[in-house]
Write a protein that holds these residues in place. Structure first.
Motif, mmCIF file in Angstrom:
data_model
loop_
_atom_site.group_PDB
_atom_site.id
_atom_site.type_symbol
_atom_site.label_atom_id
_atom_site.label_comp_id
_atom_site.label_asym_id
_atom_site.label_seq_id
_atom_site.Cartn_x
_atom_site.Cartn_y
_atom_site.Cartn_z
ATOM 1 N N LEU A 177 0.836 -1.204 0.000
ATOM 2 C CA LEU A 177 0.000 0.000 0.000
ATOM 3 C C LEU A 177 0.872 1.254 0.000
ATOM 4 O O LEU A 177 0.642 2.183 -0.798
ATOM 5 C CB LEU A 177 -0.890 -0.031 1.245
ATOM 6 C CG LEU A 177 -2.174 0.783 1.260
ATOM 7 C CD1 LEU A 177 -3.134 0.329 0.180
ATOM 8 C CD2 LEU A 177 -2.832 0.668 2.638
ATOM 9 N N GLU A 178 1.880 1.289 0.863
ATOM 10 C CA GLU A 178 2.745 2.457 0.967
ATOM 11 C C GLU A 178 3.567 2.656 -0.298
ATOM 12 O O GLU A 178 3.701 3.783 -0.803
ATOM 13 C CB GLU A 178 3.664 2.299 2.188
ATOM 14 C CG GLU A 178 4.335 3.583 2.650
ATOM 15 C CD GLU A 178 5.598 3.907 1.874
ATOM 16 O OE1 GLU A 178 5.975 5.088 1.801
ATOM 17 O OE2 GLU A 178 6.210 2.966 1.323
ATOM 18 N N ARG A 179 4.103 1.569 -0.832
ATOM 19 C CA ARG A 179 4.893 1.657 -2.067
ATOM 20 C C ARG A 179 4.059 2.172 -3.234
ATOM 21 O O ARG A 179 4.582 2.796 -4.152
ATOM 22 C CB ARG A 179 5.449 0.272 -2.426
ATOM 23 C CG ARG A 179 6.576 -0.216 -1.547
ATOM 24 C CD ARG A 179 6.918 -1.640 -1.957
ATOM 25 N NE ARG A 179 8.015 -2.201 -1.179
ATOM 26 C CZ ARG A 179 8.389 -3.483 -1.223
ATOM 27 N NH1 ARG A 179 7.715 -4.331 -2.016
ATOM 28 N NH2 ARG A 179 9.389 -3.915 -0.494
ATOM 29 N N ASP A 183 -2.242 5.644 1.549
ATOM 30 C CA ASP A 183 -2.015 5.894 2.958
ATOM 31 C C ASP A 183 -2.010 4.572 3.727
ATOM 32 O O ASP A 183 -3.048 3.914 3.837
ATOM 33 C CB ASP A 183 -3.121 6.814 3.498
ATOM 34 C CG ASP A 183 -2.977 7.110 4.983
ATOM 35 O OD1 ASP A 183 -1.931 6.746 5.558
ATOM 36 O OD2 ASP A 183 -3.910 7.696 5.558
ATOM 37 N N PRO A 184 -0.866 4.155 4.316
ATOM 38 C CA PRO A 184 -0.836 2.868 5.031
ATOM 39 C C PRO A 184 -1.720 2.849 6.272
ATOM 40 O O PRO A 184 -2.162 1.781 6.697
ATOM 41 C CB PRO A 184 0.650 2.713 5.404
ATOM 42 C CG PRO A 184 1.235 4.075 5.304
ATOM 43 C CD PRO A 184 0.447 4.813 4.269
ATOM 44 N N GLU A 227 2.329 3.281 11.269
ATOM 45 C CA GLU A 227 2.904 4.505 11.820
ATOM 46 C C GLU A 227 4.415 4.575 11.677
ATOM 47 O O GLU A 227 5.024 5.620 11.950
ATOM 48 C CB GLU A 227 2.496 4.638 13.291
ATOM 49 C CG GLU A 227 1.018 4.999 13.457
ATOM 50 C CD GLU A 227 0.576 5.054 14.904
ATOM 51 O OE1 GLU A 227 1.339 4.535 15.770
ATOM 52 O OE2 GLU A 227 -0.515 5.607 15.184
ATOM 53 N N GLN A 228 5.023 3.488 11.236
ATOM 54 C CA GLN A 228 6.463 3.514 10.978
ATOM 55 C C GLN A 228 6.798 4.292 9.708
ATOM 56 O O GLN A 228 7.943 4.698 9.509
ATOM 57 C CB GLN A 228 7.006 2.086 10.857
ATOM 58 C CG GLN A 228 6.938 1.291 12.150
ATOM 59 C CD GLN A 228 7.378 -0.154 11.970
ATOM 60 O OE1 GLN A 228 7.945 -0.524 10.936
ATOM 61 N NE2 GLN A 228 7.130 -0.977 12.976
ATOM 62 N N TYR A 229 5.785 4.501 8.863
ATOM 63 C CA TYR A 229 5.995 5.240 7.617
ATOM 64 C C TYR A 229 5.700 6.727 7.848
ATOM 65 O O TYR A 229 4.886 7.076 8.698
ATOM 66 C CB TYR A 229 5.082 4.703 6.512
ATOM 67 C CG TYR A 229 5.362 3.272 6.129
ATOM 68 C CD1 TYR A 229 6.434 2.950 5.298
ATOM 69 C CD2 TYR A 229 4.554 2.231 6.616
ATOM 70 C CE1 TYR A 229 6.689 1.623 4.947
ATOM 71 C CE2 TYR A 229 4.809 0.911 6.273
ATOM 72 C CZ TYR A 229 5.877 0.621 5.443
ATOM 73 O OH TYR A 229 6.129 -0.683 5.107
ATOM 74 N N PRO A 230 6.368 7.600 7.084
ATOM 75 C CA PRO A 230 6.091 9.040 7.213
ATOM 76 C C PRO A 230 4.630 9.339 6.879
ATOM 77 O O PRO A 230 4.035 8.699 6.001
ATOM 78 C CB PRO A 230 7.035 9.684 6.189
ATOM 79 C CG PRO A 230 8.075 8.658 5.916
ATOM 80 C CD PRO A 230 7.425 7.328 6.091
ATOM 81 N N TYR A 231 4.056 10.307 7.584
ATOM 82 C CA TYR A 231 2.668 10.685 7.330
ATOM 83 C C TYR A 231 2.533 11.264 5.924
ATOM 84 O O TYR A 231 3.382 12.031 5.465
ATOM 85 C CB TYR A 231 2.187 11.729 8.341
ATOM 86 C CG TYR A 231 0.821 12.294 8.001
ATOM 87 C CD1 TYR A 231 -0.334 11.556 8.219
ATOM 88 C CD2 TYR A 231 0.706 13.558 7.408
ATOM 89 C CE1 TYR A 231 -1.577 12.048 7.892
ATOM 90 C CE2 TYR A 231 -0.541 14.069 7.089
ATOM 91 C CZ TYR A 231 -1.679 13.314 7.328
ATOM 92 O OH TYR A 231 -2.908 13.813 6.990
#
Length: 454
Positions: A177-179, A183-184, A227-231
């Protein structure tokens, strides 16, 4: 098939099993063949696949027209998303999070590890069993009967993802999803909404919760990973808004007046794009009310403001067909084919209009140009049958109607069409051999299913 030692089926077997599974699904569930809906869901799916842990694997995404909140993965990369899930998502990222989760179930081979089957089970029988399980979650009155018949044959099979399977699909799905630019955080947000809704549903909880149990620890785990990924703030695409409006307007369970009020009340709310989506929904409601002039006025205005938005062109074409202005409708679908070259759904629409305007020979010419990958589609066979029927070639009419019914999973009807073709007095040796071969094939599949139920 999958077994307890970890041996898996070959790629060729997996593809054949997937195709047979999808035919069984077509026979029992209502699938959308709308060109805009299919183009959209396939494009989102392929965007996610390109950023998955197995980007070269084949996938096919489709929408099931059902109000239930559900999605499911089948063999061969077939992934179904219910229209109810799309309509109950509040953002494109929420919808994509479920798709990414299902993609992970496929790439991690969970489907094959989640069931065991007799090594003597034939491919059509295995596909029918998998489809029956899916249908039992979508339409219990249809699926339970099929499952009971198969269980009578002492064959047990189930798709029952373990907690570890679900956690792995969540973990890999969030990464995908993030890649893909979504929005994860949308995954735990959607899970939370489903869990909250289940408290009010009781026994009628969304099917997705019964096949993919959502616990507080699972929500906490997915939130921690997200939440480990940047907002990032991810806006919805206009395609997402328009497809939601189209699915809502197309629902048979919503009264026309209620649809009219829904879109009318929201037509002045939100951003220009959000207001345009509500205008589009109102225009589609006008079509259902057969108020074509008012619908046309709305779509012309929208198309003028957003000329690259395909949905407005298809809506204008739909109005033109209803008004029997076939030349105008054809011009719109030619534009769409230029915008999306090779898209079979827009080609099928164009060919359908050729047949409505009494041009069967030209329709056959265009059908021969369809990419071979899409020549197994039910609509391809139906258009072939209609073209030959318009030319009074009854043998080919029945021959291709047989293929149409088979593609829809209706093998008994396919056999009836072959038998009708065989009675034609003008049958030549070449066609006779083809019909004999297909009849034997269809009959063998029916026998395999009968053997399973014994």
């Amino acid at each position: 098939m999958g077994d307890s030692t970890g041996t898996l089926i070959s790629p060729a077997q997996e593809k054949a099993l997937g195709n047979s599974f999808f035919r069984s699904i077509r026979a029992q569930l209502k699938i959308s063949y709308d060109p805009d809906v299919q183009q959209y869901i396939q494009s989102i799916g392929q965007k996610l696949v390109a950023n998955s842990d197995n980007p070269t694997q084949d996938f096919y995404f489709f929408v099931v027209l059902s109000d239930d909140i559900n999605a499911f993965a089948g063999p061969g990369g077939y992934i179904g998303i219910n229209s109810g899930l799309i309509l109950n998502s509040d953002s494109e990222s929420e919808m994509a999070s479920v798709m990414a989760h299902e993609i992970a179930h496929v790439t991690q081979r969970h489907i094959y590890r989640s069931y065991e089957a007799s090594s003597r089970m034939s491919l059509p029988a295995a596909a029918a069993m998998l489809a029956a399980i899916v249908v039992a979650t979508q339409a219990p009155e249809l699926g339970i009967g099929a499952l009971s018949a198969i269980q009578a044959g002492s064959v047990q099979m189930q798709i029952d993802f373990t907690r570890d399977n679900e956690q792995e699909a969540d973990r890999i799905g969030i990464k995908t999803l993030e890649r893909s630019g979504f929005d994860p955080l949308s995954m735990p947000i959607f899970f939370e909404k489903l869990q909250l809704a289940s408290r009010y549903y009781g026994e009628g909880a969304p099917e997705f919760l019964r096949t993919h149990p959502v616990t507080s620890s699972r929500i906490s785990d997915t939130r921690g990973r997200a939440e480990q990924y940047p907002y990032r703030q991810v806006p919805d695409s206009q395609d997402y808004r328009l497809i939601k409006a189209k699915l809502r307007a197309g629902s048979d369970k919503t009264k026309l007046n209620d649809l009219f009020v829904y879109f009318k009340n929201k037509i002045d709310q939100g951003t220009p794009e959000q207001r345009a989506a509500m205008q589009y929904g109102l225009g589609l409601t006008f079509i259902k009310k057969q108020r074509f002039s008012e619908a046309k006025e709305i779509f012309q205005s929208l198309n003028h403001r957003y000329p690259q938005q395909r949905e407005y062109l298809t809506a204008l074409a739909q109005v033109a067909v209803n008004q029997r202005d076939f030349e105008t409708a054809k011009s719109y679908y030619l534009q769409l084919q230029q915008m999306y070259p090779g898209n079979p759904q827009y080609q099928f629409e164009y060919i359908s209009i050729l047949l409505k305007s009494s041009q069967p020979k030209l329709a056959l010419q265009y059908l021969r140009l369809i990419d071979y990958r899409y020549q197994q589609h039910p609509r391809y066979y139906l258009l072939l049958a209609r073209a030959y029927g318009n030319l009074d070639e009854d043998v080919n009419l029945h021959r291709y109607m047989a293929e149409y019914f088979y593609a829809l999973g209706q093998t008994n009807s396919a056999i009836m069409q072959i038998e009708l073709a065989q009675k034609d007095k003008g049958l030549n040796f070449y066609l006779s051999a083809i019909l004999d071969d297909r009849l034997n094939f269809f009959q063998a599949e029916i026998q395999a299913l009968k053997d399973l139920q014994m």
